[in-house]
Design an enzyme around this catalytic site. Structure first.
Site: not given
Length: 215
Positions: A12, A39, A42, A134, A174, A202
Site C-alpha cells: 500500500r 485499488h 477493493q 467513496d 469502501c 475484503r
C-alpha cells in the site's frame, strides 16, 4: 532479499510506479494493496458483494458518484471485464483518468458492457442497481478539504438519490465514511446498504487472491 524472506507481498503506497518497479524486481507475487491510481483488492470485494446480493452480473448497472479516484478506476475496470454497465458521475475536474476509461471501453467491447461519464448525479442514479461512493478527501488531501467539499456538493448518496435507483438497488462504500458528505448516515445503515457485507468480503476476496497467486 524480500523475495527470499516471503512467499508474497502486499504493498500500500502512493505512486503506482513504486509497485510496478517492485513487482518487476521481485521473484514473488506483489499485490497492489492501494496506490493513488488503483485499488484492485477493493474492487474484488466489491464485485463479490454485487454477485452475492444481485445473483448475477448480467444486466447490472453500477453507478459511481463523487471523485473519479483510484477506487473508481479499479471498479470501472472490474465492471467492464465482467460485463456490467458502469456510469461515473463526477464534477468537472474530477473525472476518472482518460487512459483508464479507454481501457474499460475496450474491455466493454469484448464483454458487451458500456462505460459512461456524466456530470449529472441524478441522471446517473436513474435505474442504477448499485450506487457506490467513496470519501471526498483522501489521505494526503487534507489541505484541499474545503475546496473539495464545495466542488463535490450534490454528488452524495442520500435517500432521494437512492429512490432513483432500481427496485433492487444496493449501496456500496469502501469505508470509512464521512456522514453528511459523500453519504448520509440513514443510507449507510439503511435496508439497501450492503456496505457491511462488502467490508467482510475484503477478507474473503483477499484470501482467494493469495490462494491464486502464491504457490
Amino acid at each position: 532479499v524480500l523475495s527470499r524472506y516471503l512467499d508474497g507481498m502486499m504493498v500500500r503506497t502512493f505512486r503506482q510506479s513504486d509497485v510496478d518497479e517492485l513487482a518487476a524486481a521481485a521473484d514473488i507475487p506483489v499485490i497492489n494493496g492501494l496506490t493513488d491510481d488503483f485499488h484492485p483488492c477493493q474492487a474484488l470485494a466489491d464485485v463479490m458483494t454485487i454477485r452475492e446480493r444481485l445473483d448475477t452480473f448480467e444486466g447490472v448497472r453500477v453507478t459511481y458518484l463523487g471523485d473519479g479516484n483510484n477506487v473508481c478506476h479499479s471498479l470501472m475496470v472490474a465492471c467492464a471485464k465482467l460485463g456490467m454497465d458502469f456510469v461515473a458521475a463526477t464534477p468537472q475536474g474530477y473525472e476518472p483518468s482518460e487512459e483508464v476509461v479507454s481501457w474499460t471501453k475496450a474491455a466493454g467491447n469484448v464483454s458487451g458492457s458500456s462505460v459512461e461519464l456524466t456530470q449529472d448525479p441524478r441522471a446517473a442514479a436513474e435505474g442504477a442497481d448499485v450506487l457506490y461512493t467513496d470519501v471526498w478527501t483522501s489521505m494526503g488531501e487534507d489541505e484541499e478539504r474545503e475546496r473539495r467539499l464545495a466542488d463535490l456538493a450534490g454528488f452524495g448518496i442520500d435517500d432521494g438519490l437512492l429512490q432513483l435507483g432500481s427496485e433492487r438497488a444496493i449501496v456500496l462504500h469502501c469505508l470509512p465514511a464521512h456522514y453528511g458528505e459523500e453519504i448520509t448516515e440513514e443510507v449507510l445503515y439503511g435496508p439497501r446498504s450492503a456496505i457491511w457485507d462488502q467490508a467482510e468480503n475484503r477478507l474473503h476476496a483477499q484470501k482467494a487472491l493469495m490462494a491464486l497467486v502464491i504457490r
